[in-house]
Scaffold this active site. Structure first.
Site, PDB file in Angstrom:
ATOM      1  N   LYS A   1       7.771 -13.072 -28.559  1.00 49.74           N
ATOM      2  CA  LYS A   1       8.214 -11.919 -27.784  1.00 49.74           C
ATOM      3  C   LYS A   1       9.015 -10.936 -28.622  1.00 49.74           C
ATOM      4  O   LYS A   1       8.703  -9.741 -28.671  1.00 49.74           O
ATOM      5  CB  LYS A   1       9.043 -12.373 -26.575  1.00 49.74           C
ATOM      6  CG  LYS A   1       8.218 -12.965 -25.440  1.00 49.74           C
ATOM      7  CD  LYS A   1       7.810 -14.398 -25.728  1.00 49.74           C
ATOM      8  CE  LYS A   1       7.041 -15.007 -24.571  1.00 49.74           C
ATOM      9  NZ  LYS A   1       6.633 -16.392 -24.875  1.00 49.74           N
TER      10      LYS A   1
ATOM     11  N   ALA B   1      13.261 -18.478 -25.911  1.00 51.80           N
ATOM     12  CA  ALA B   1      11.986 -17.769 -26.099  1.00 51.80           C
ATOM     13  C   ALA B   1      12.124 -16.260 -26.058  1.00 51.80           C
ATOM     14  O   ALA B   1      11.184 -15.552 -26.429  1.00 51.80           O
ATOM     15  CB  ALA B   1      10.987 -18.218 -25.022  1.00 51.80           C
TER      16      ALA B   1
ATOM     17  N   ASP C   1      15.777 -23.937 -24.873  1.00 54.79           N
ATOM     18  CA  ASP C   1      14.543 -23.176 -25.046  1.00 54.79           C
ATOM     19  C   ASP C   1      14.937 -21.708 -25.163  1.00 54.79           C
ATOM     20  O   ASP C   1      15.384 -21.089 -24.194  1.00 54.79           O
ATOM     21  CB  ASP C   1      13.611 -23.395 -23.850  1.00 54.79           C
ATOM     22  CG  ASP C   1      12.238 -22.757 -24.054  1.00 54.79           C
ATOM     23  OD1 ASP C   1      12.078 -21.971 -25.013  1.00 54.79           O
ATOM     24  OD2 ASP C   1      11.332 -23.022 -23.239  1.00 54.79           O
TER      25      ASP C   1
ATOM     26  N   TRP D   1       9.694 -23.069 -16.570  1.00 50.89           N
ATOM     27  CA  TRP D   1       8.377 -22.733 -17.112  1.00 50.89           C
ATOM     28  C   TRP D   1       7.430 -23.910 -16.882  1.00 50.89           C
ATOM     29  O   TRP D   1       7.770 -25.046 -17.228  1.00 50.89           O
ATOM     30  CB  TRP D   1       8.530 -22.430 -18.598  1.00 50.89           C
ATOM     31  CG  TRP D   1       7.301 -22.039 -19.326  1.00 50.89           C
ATOM     32  CD1 TRP D   1       6.381 -21.105 -18.970  1.00 50.89           C
ATOM     33  CD2 TRP D   1       6.859 -22.568 -20.587  1.00 50.89           C
ATOM     34  NE1 TRP D   1       5.399 -21.010 -19.932  1.00 50.89           N
ATOM     35  CE2 TRP D   1       5.668 -21.896 -20.920  1.00 50.89           C
ATOM     36  CE3 TRP D   1       7.373 -23.533 -21.460  1.00 50.89           C
ATOM     37  CZ2 TRP D   1       4.971 -22.160 -22.099  1.00 50.89           C
ATOM     38  CZ3 TRP D   1       6.680 -23.792 -22.630  1.00 50.89           C
ATOM     39  CH2 TRP D   1       5.495 -23.117 -22.940  1.00 50.89           C
TER      40      TRP D   1
END
Length: 393
Positions: free
Chosen positions: A243, A210, A208, A127
């Protein structure tokens, strides 16, 4: 003073959004922005979120500050959802953050505070905000190979070779599931091998997370993070609710730090609160309160999980449909990997020139490295994309 400032490079995704908005062609397709969309192009408010907001409106009596770390109930609920007892609660420190980005930023601030000379390793690619924040904070950075553009899968041999050079105390940033931007993920056996290697090297993982719930399911998507957390004396976990709860604009995230023992956890918690105070004092609460209400209420939690599963299965269906359409249009299995990827994103392996042609000739917008948001498609646009891709090969 301000005249000394230099212009900053534009964020490529935000620039793409603007180009899409200014395009007056009918039938244009936006596959760039990283938000979930339903078949109508809407990013809906989830049913459980709506219900929780209605309940909150009835019972909330104050808008005063929350704690520096956020509400304890929110932190506990997120720890339970992500780790499910994989690590003893006495070893867990955590703070609420403004989204997953805030969690990443605070994690890196903590790294800089605790070990200024540590190198942070990131996957190639990753990212874009990962290297951007690392560079801004002046933290040493290195890359490890990750994506094999030929197969559309993970370059596991390259990954192991590069991580084999990690030094004790280095921080290795891992995508817990649904790798962004490639969509290619490690399988359980590969995760076990990576964990064993990093543990032997004395590295500190930074996970991470997400997209929990967007890949193989809420529990399956947390499996790697739980394995990592249980295998090291110290782990950092940055998670987002944008999300899986669909509350993008509420900026709801959490940073969890695993320490070696209860005494170390107390110091870690103090430092996390200190960093929150330096950066924004008190974290946003509205989204965090909604998440807490949903996770603590059996009916709301069940409805949320059901809708999240609908979202996940919709993306899997779109993946399979796109892989089938590309196979038919190209008369090859070149893009079969799309069906094997997980999460919102896949990198198609197109050149930047081909991406430009898709935008200029067909009104199809994707990031320059050919990352597409699968959730930007629907039954009508899947064959249009497949036909356009085949025409630019």
């Amino acid at each position: 003073m301000l005249e000394a400032l230099k212009a900053q490079p534009q964020d490529k995704i935000l620039q793409l959004i603007q180009m899409y908005r200014e395009d007056t062609r009918e039938g244009k397709i936006d596959l760039g922005v990283g938000v979930y969309k339903d078949a109508t192009g809407l990013t809906p408010v989830m049913r459980a979120v709506k219900a929780a907001e209605q309940q909150l409106w009835q019972v909330e009596t104050t808008k005063t500050y929350t704690g520096l770390a956020g509400e304890p109930a929110y932190n506990a609920a997120m720890q339970a959802m992500i780790l499910d007892g994989a690590v003893a609660a006495a070893r867990l420190a955590s703070v609420a953050t403004p989204g997953g980005t805030g969690a990443i930023r605070q994690a890196l601030e903590l790294v800089k505070l605790a070990s200024p000379g540590a190198t942070v390793w990131i996957s190639a690619p990753t990212w874009p905000n990962h290297p951007s924040i690392i560079k801004y904070l002046g933290i040493p950075m290195a890359e490890y190979r990750y994506f094999d553009a030929t197969t559309g899968g993970v370059d596991f041999a390259g990954l192991l070779a590069d991580l084999g050079t990690v030094k004790p105390g280095d921080v290795v940033l891992l995508h817990g599931c649904c790798h962004n931007p490639t969509g290619a993920n490690l399988d359980p056996a590969q995760w076990a091998e990576v964990v064993a290697l990093l543990a032997a090297k004395g590295a500190v993982p930074l996970v991470d997370l997400a997209y929990q719930g967007f890949g193989d399911g809420l529990e399956a998507d947390a499996a790697a993070t739980r394995l990592v957390a249980a295998s090291f004396p110290e782990v950092l976990i940055a998670a987002s609710c944008s999300k899986n709860f669909g509350i993008y604009r509420e900026r709801t995230g959490v940073l969890i730090a695993v320490s070696k023992d209860a005494e170390a956890t107390k110091i870690t918690q103090q430092n996390l609160a200190f960093l929150n105070r330096q950066n924004y004092s008190f974290p946003p609460d509205h989204g965090a309160r909604l998440v807490t209400m949903i996770l603590e209420d059996d009916a709301l939690r069940a409805d949320w999980k059901a809708e999240l599963e609908e979202v996940r299965l919709n993306m899997l269906g779109l993946r399979q449909a796109l892989a089938d359409a590309l196979r038919a249009e190209t008369n090859s299995d070149r893009f079969d990997f799309v069906a094997r990827h997980r999460g919102m994103f896949s990198r198609l392996g197109l050149t930047e020139a081909q991406v430009v042609r898709l935008r200029e000739e067909f009104g199809i917008y994707m990031v320059g490295d050919s990352r597409i948001n699968i959730a930007g498609l629907n039954a009508r646009t899947v064959p249009l994309l497949a036909r356009a891709v085949a025409s630019v090969l």
